[in-house]
Motif scaffolding. Sequence first.
Motif, PDB file in Angstrom:
ATOM      1  N   ALA A   1     100.582  34.335  13.247  1.00  0.00           N
ATOM      2  CA  ALA A   1     100.606  35.413  12.256  1.00  0.00           C
ATOM      3  C   ALA A   1     101.222  34.949  10.939  1.00  0.00           C
ATOM      4  CB  ALA A   1     101.382  36.610  12.812  1.00  0.00           C
ATOM      5  N   VAL A   2     102.283  34.149  11.006  1.00  0.00           N
ATOM      6  CA  VAL A   2     102.910  33.636   9.782  1.00  0.00           C
ATOM      7  C   VAL A   2     101.934  32.746   9.018  1.00  0.00           C
ATOM      8  CG1 VAL A   2     104.739  32.143   8.878  1.00  0.00           C
ATOM      9  CG2 VAL A   2     105.274  33.830  10.633  1.00  0.00           C
ATOM     10  N   VAL A   3     101.196  31.907   9.736  1.00  0.00           N
ATOM     11  CA  VAL A   3     100.197  31.058   9.072  1.00  0.00           C
ATOM     12  C   VAL A   3      99.173  31.930   8.362  1.00  0.00           C
ATOM     13  CG1 VAL A   3      98.360  29.366   9.411  1.00  0.00           C
ATOM     14  CG2 VAL A   3     100.506  29.124  10.651  1.00  0.00           C
ATOM     15  N   ARG A   4      98.719  32.999   9.015  1.00  0.00           N
ATOM     16  CA  ARG A   4      97.740  33.888   8.373  1.00  0.00           C
ATOM     17  C   ARG A   4      98.351  34.614   7.183  1.00  0.00           C
ATOM     18  NH1 ARG A   4      94.944  35.509   5.554  1.00  0.00           N
ATOM     19  NH2 ARG A   4      93.046  36.778   5.713  1.00  0.00           N
ATOM     20  N   ASP A   5      99.655  34.916   7.225  1.00  0.00           N
ATOM     21  CA  ASP A   5     100.320  35.529   6.069  1.00  0.00           C
ATOM     22  C   ASP A   5     100.265  34.629   4.845  1.00  0.00           C
ATOM     23  OD1 ASP A   5     101.026  37.726   7.593  1.00  0.00           O
ATOM     24  OD2 ASP A   5     103.051  36.996   8.026  1.00  0.00           O
ATOM     25  N   LEU A   6     100.347  33.327   5.060  1.00  0.00           N
ATOM     26  CA  LEU A   6     100.543  32.381   3.962  1.00  0.00           C
ATOM     27  C   LEU A   6      99.281  31.655   3.522  1.00  0.00           C
ATOM     28  CD1 LEU A   6     103.894  30.754   5.176  1.00  0.00           C
ATOM     29  CD2 LEU A   6     103.587  32.666   3.606  1.00  0.00           C
ATOM     30  N   PHE A   7      98.255  31.616   4.369  1.00  0.00           N
ATOM     31  CA  PHE A   7      97.064  30.826   4.070  1.00  0.00           C
ATOM     32  C   PHE A   7      95.799  31.643   4.266  1.00  0.00           C
ATOM     33  CE2 PHE A   7     100.306  27.835   5.379  1.00  0.00           C
ATOM     34  CZ  PHE A   7     100.152  26.759   4.520  1.00  0.00           C
ATOM     35  N   SER A   8      94.705  31.141   3.694  1.00  0.00           N
ATOM     36  CA  SER A   8      93.380  31.697   3.967  1.00  0.00           C
ATOM     37  C   SER A   8      92.342  30.607   3.774  1.00  0.00           C
ATOM     38  CB  SER A   8      93.085  32.886   3.044  1.00  0.00           C
ATOM     39  OG  SER A   8      93.026  32.462   1.692  1.00  0.00           O
ATOM     40  N   GLY A   9      91.136  30.862   4.293  1.00  0.00           N
ATOM     41  CA  GLY A   9      90.038  29.921   4.100  1.00  0.00           C
ATOM     42  C   GLY A   9      90.276  28.573   4.770  1.00  0.00           C
ATOM     43  N   THR A  10      89.725  27.536   4.139  1.00  0.00           N
ATOM     44  CA  THR A  10      89.840  26.185   4.680  1.00  0.00           C
ATOM     45  C   THR A  10      91.291  25.725   4.757  1.00  0.00           C
ATOM     46  OG1 THR A  10      87.650  25.627   3.829  1.00  0.00           O
ATOM     47  CG2 THR A  10      89.095  23.795   4.379  1.00  0.00           C
ATOM     48  N   ALA A  11      92.123  26.193   3.806  1.00  0.00           N
ATOM     49  CA  ALA A  11      93.541  25.824   3.836  1.00  0.00           C
ATOM     50  C   ALA A  11      94.195  26.273   5.138  1.00  0.00           C
ATOM     51  CB  ALA A  11      94.273  26.435   2.647  1.00  0.00           C
ATOM     52  N   MET A  12      93.795  27.452   5.634  1.00  0.00           N
ATOM     53  CA  MET A  12      94.350  27.935   6.898  1.00  0.00           C
ATOM     54  C   MET A  12      93.905  27.045   8.056  1.00  0.00           C
ATOM     55  SD  MET A  12      94.262  31.753   8.580  1.00  0.00           S
ATOM     56  CE  MET A  12      92.516  31.983   8.270  1.00  0.00           C
ATOM     57  N   THR A  13      92.627  26.674   8.088  1.00  0.00           N
ATOM     58  CA  THR A  13      92.127  25.805   9.153  1.00  0.00           C
ATOM     59  C   THR A  13      92.872  24.478   9.152  1.00  0.00           C
ATOM     60  OG1 THR A  13      89.936  26.801   8.866  1.00  0.00           O
ATOM     61  CG2 THR A  13      90.071  24.775  10.160  1.00  0.00           C
ATOM     62  N   ARG A  14      93.083  23.898   7.975  1.00  0.00           N
ATOM     63  CA  ARG A  14      93.772  22.611   7.893  1.00  0.00           C
ATOM     64  C   ARG A  14      95.227  22.729   8.324  1.00  0.00           C
ATOM     65  NH1 ARG A  14      91.003  20.876   2.131  1.00  0.00           N
ATOM     66  NH2 ARG A  14      89.005  20.199   3.030  1.00  0.00           N
ATOM     67  N   PHE A  15      95.866  23.856   7.996  1.00  0.00           N
ATOM     68  CA  PHE A  15      97.264  24.009   8.425  1.00  0.00           C
ATOM     69  C   PHE A  15      97.337  24.201   9.933  1.00  0.00           C
ATOM     70  CE2 PHE A  15     101.487  25.809   8.846  1.00  0.00           C
ATOM     71  CZ  PHE A  15     102.213  25.031   7.964  1.00  0.00           C
ATOM     72  N   PHE A  16      96.391  24.947  10.510  1.00  0.00           N
ATOM     73  CA  PHE A  16      96.352  25.056  11.966  1.00  0.00           C
ATOM     74  C   PHE A  16      96.145  23.679  12.598  1.00  0.00           C
ATOM     75  CE2 PHE A  16      95.265  29.742  11.775  1.00  0.00           C
ATOM     76  CZ  PHE A  16      96.370  30.150  12.497  1.00  0.00           C
ATOM     77  N   SER A  17      95.339  22.824  11.959  1.00  0.00           N
ATOM     78  CA  SER A  17      95.154  21.464  12.465  1.00  0.00           C
ATOM     79  C   SER A  17      96.452  20.671  12.383  1.00  0.00           C
ATOM     80  CB  SER A  17      94.054  20.752  11.671  1.00  0.00           C
ATOM     81  OG  SER A  17      92.802  21.382  11.856  1.00  0.00           O
ATOM     82  N   THR A  18      97.233  20.906  11.316  1.00  0.00           N
ATOM     83  CA  THR A  18      98.531  20.249  11.198  1.00  0.00           C
ATOM     84  C   THR A  18      99.461  20.670  12.334  1.00  0.00           C
ATOM     85  OG1 THR A  18      98.326  20.139   8.791  1.00  0.00           O
ATOM     86  CG2 THR A  18     100.545  19.918   9.705  1.00  0.00           C
ATOM     87  N   LEU A  19      99.410  21.951  12.691  1.00  0.00           N
ATOM     88  CA  LEU A  19     100.244  22.431  13.791  1.00  0.00           C
ATOM     89  C   LEU A  19      99.875  21.759  15.108  1.00  0.00           C
ATOM     90  CD1 LEU A  19     100.595  26.282  13.191  1.00  0.00           C
ATOM     91  CD2 LEU A  19     101.942  24.398  12.262  1.00  0.00           C
ATOM     92  N   MET A  20      98.631  21.278  15.207  1.00  0.00           N
ATOM     93  CA  MET A  20      98.208  20.589  16.424  1.00  0.00           C
ATOM     94  C   MET A  20      99.007  19.301  16.663  1.00  0.00           C
ATOM     95  SD  MET A  20      95.957  22.314  18.096  1.00  0.00           S
ATOM     96  CE  MET A  20      96.679  23.858  17.527  1.00  0.00           C
ATOM     97  N   VAL A  21      99.604  18.742  15.589  1.00  0.00           N
ATOM     98  CA  VAL A  21     100.465  17.568  15.778  1.00  0.00           C
ATOM     99  C   VAL A  21     101.626  17.921  16.697  1.00  0.00           C
ATOM    100  CG1 VAL A  21     101.990  15.918  14.647  1.00  0.00           C
ATOM    101  CG2 VAL A  21      99.836  16.570  13.554  1.00  0.00           C
ATOM    102  N   VAL A  22     102.317  19.019  16.359  1.00  0.00           N
ATOM    103  CA  VAL A  22     103.455  19.437  17.180  1.00  0.00           C
ATOM    104  C   VAL A  22     102.969  19.950  18.528  1.00  0.00           C
ATOM    105  CG1 VAL A  22     105.502  20.911  17.256  1.00  0.00           C
ATOM    106  CG2 VAL A  22     104.677  20.032  15.073  1.00  0.00           C
ATOM    107  N   ASN A  23     101.849  20.710  18.525  1.00  0.00           N
ATOM    108  CA  ASN A  23     101.296  21.205  19.784  1.00  0.00           C
ATOM    109  C   ASN A  23     100.901  20.057  20.703  1.00  0.00           C
ATOM    110  OD1 ASN A  23     101.358  24.077  19.674  1.00  0.00           O
ATOM    111  ND2 ASN A  23      99.790  24.018  18.097  1.00  0.00           N
ATOM    112  N   GLY A  24     100.442  18.953  20.114  1.00  0.00           N
ATOM    113  CA  GLY A  24     100.067  17.802  20.922  1.00  0.00           C
ATOM    114  C   GLY A  24     101.259  16.996  21.389  1.00  0.00           C
ATOM    115  N   VAL A  25     102.306  16.945  20.566  1.00  0.00           N
ATOM    116  CA  VAL A  25     103.505  16.203  20.951  1.00  0.00           C
ATOM    117  C   VAL A  25     104.163  16.850  22.167  1.00  0.00           C
ATOM    118  CG1 VAL A  25     105.866  15.647  20.239  1.00  0.00           C
ATOM    119  CG2 VAL A  25     103.950  15.193  18.695  1.00  0.00           C
ATOM    120  N   ALA A  26     104.107  18.188  22.245  1.00  0.00           N
ATOM    121  CA  ALA A  26     104.738  18.890  23.372  1.00  0.00           C
ATOM    122  C   ALA A  26     104.198  18.395  24.717  1.00  0.00           C
ATOM    123  CB  ALA A  26     104.553  20.401  23.229  1.00  0.00           C
ATOM    124  N   PRO A  27     102.863  18.371  24.934  1.00  0.00           N
ATOM    125  CA  PRO A  27     102.393  17.833  26.213  1.00  0.00           C
ATOM    126  C   PRO A  27     102.582  16.335  26.372  1.00  0.00           C
ATOM    127  CG  PRO A  27     100.539  18.485  24.828  1.00  0.00           C
ATOM    128  CD  PRO A  27     101.771  18.989  24.166  1.00  0.00           C
TER     129      PRO A  27
END
Length: 414
Positions: A142-168
């Motif tokens: 929800a915070v990401v959606r508050d701050l981003f839209s469009g392609t910028a949002m997709t790219r930031f979600f992809s950035t979050l995948m770094v941390v999401n991937g490090v966890a496993p």
Amino acid sequence: MSIINDGDRSAIATAKGAGEAKPTNPRGRARLALILGSLSAFGALTIDMYLPAMPDMAHQLHTSAPLVQMTLTAFVVGLALFQVIVGPLSDAWGRRRPLLAGMAVYLAGSLWCALAPSVGWLIAGRILQSLGAAAGTVLARAVVRDLFSGTAMTRFFSTLMVVNGVAPVVAPVMGGQLLTLTTWRAVFLVLAAVGAVLLLAVVFALPESLPGANRAPAHPRATLRTFRTLATDPRYMRYVLAAALMFAAAFAYISGSSFVLQDAYGLTAQQFGLVFGLNGLGIVLLGQVGGMLVGRVADEHTLLRVSLTVATLGSASVLSCAVFHLPLPLLLTCLFLVMSMLGIVLANATSLALGGHGSAAGAASSLQGLLQFLVGGLAASAMSLPGQVTAVSMGTTMVVCAAAALAVLTVRRA
């Protein structure tokens, strides 16, 4: 009372234009990505760290493997249901207050699990943990959606995948190593420490992202109307269901692999942790590749369709390896292929689903989380119905879910 430095304030400042809203300070953006990535990875971390310990837990608690697996299912179902409560509340109250409460509850639940004298008490503690983890999972989106839209949002979600991937990557390795030194209870003490750190991070470094003027009324009838609007939006539901089914395919591996690879294929807890971590690395790498490709080589829908096709073929190969007793390295390669697609699918599907619902980002994120974890939990339960998780039942569940995700994405409204 929060202490917010200038970098964080700059990160929250947005410049809406050309369909994008983006933080303006690089250091603030990096800090924001680290905190939100950690919060969104809360569910995965809480699941993955104790996977290597599940066989030992069954032995030490004098219970069966299916009952120990119920501690996983209870957490996932609780994580799904509690998101539906937390998301709409955050649309009315803002993001910080529910996050602070969630982190405190998660800390208490982790300590409860560490002290649990039986599997029943452990299941209860896992439900308490799921309430806190739900806040981190749903509100990070929800915070990401508050701050981003469009392609910028997709790219930031992809950035979050770094941390999401490090966890496993880190979690099962750490869990496996802890078992060489102490018992499974130490895993939950470590999770309690992680919860405490993230509680402090929210207190001191995460500003409120939802202005008071943009908040919705906290009324049950209004909340039900919002959920009805979301559930009847075919575009939103298509992407949410595609993400949920792909997550279910991955969750079949997450919940069943410790028994399949350790019991059936003879891997040690430490070897299993390394294999599991390698698949997490695949999520990181392919997630970043997806972030680089979106908007440059292909749009979100195209990347989503291609990644689901690859996941379906990889899942079919997993099942073939199980049925025909093919060598373990080939099975692990196929599992890596499927799990590597998860980062691309979740980043693009989430961005496409939330893109049209900025005014109700909390509710939209919570409904996505509900379906994602509920379908995942049901898939894990169905996989264990025969009484024992096998490579064939795991592969069957994976291919059914991945193929269904691709079918949902492909079906067009008449």
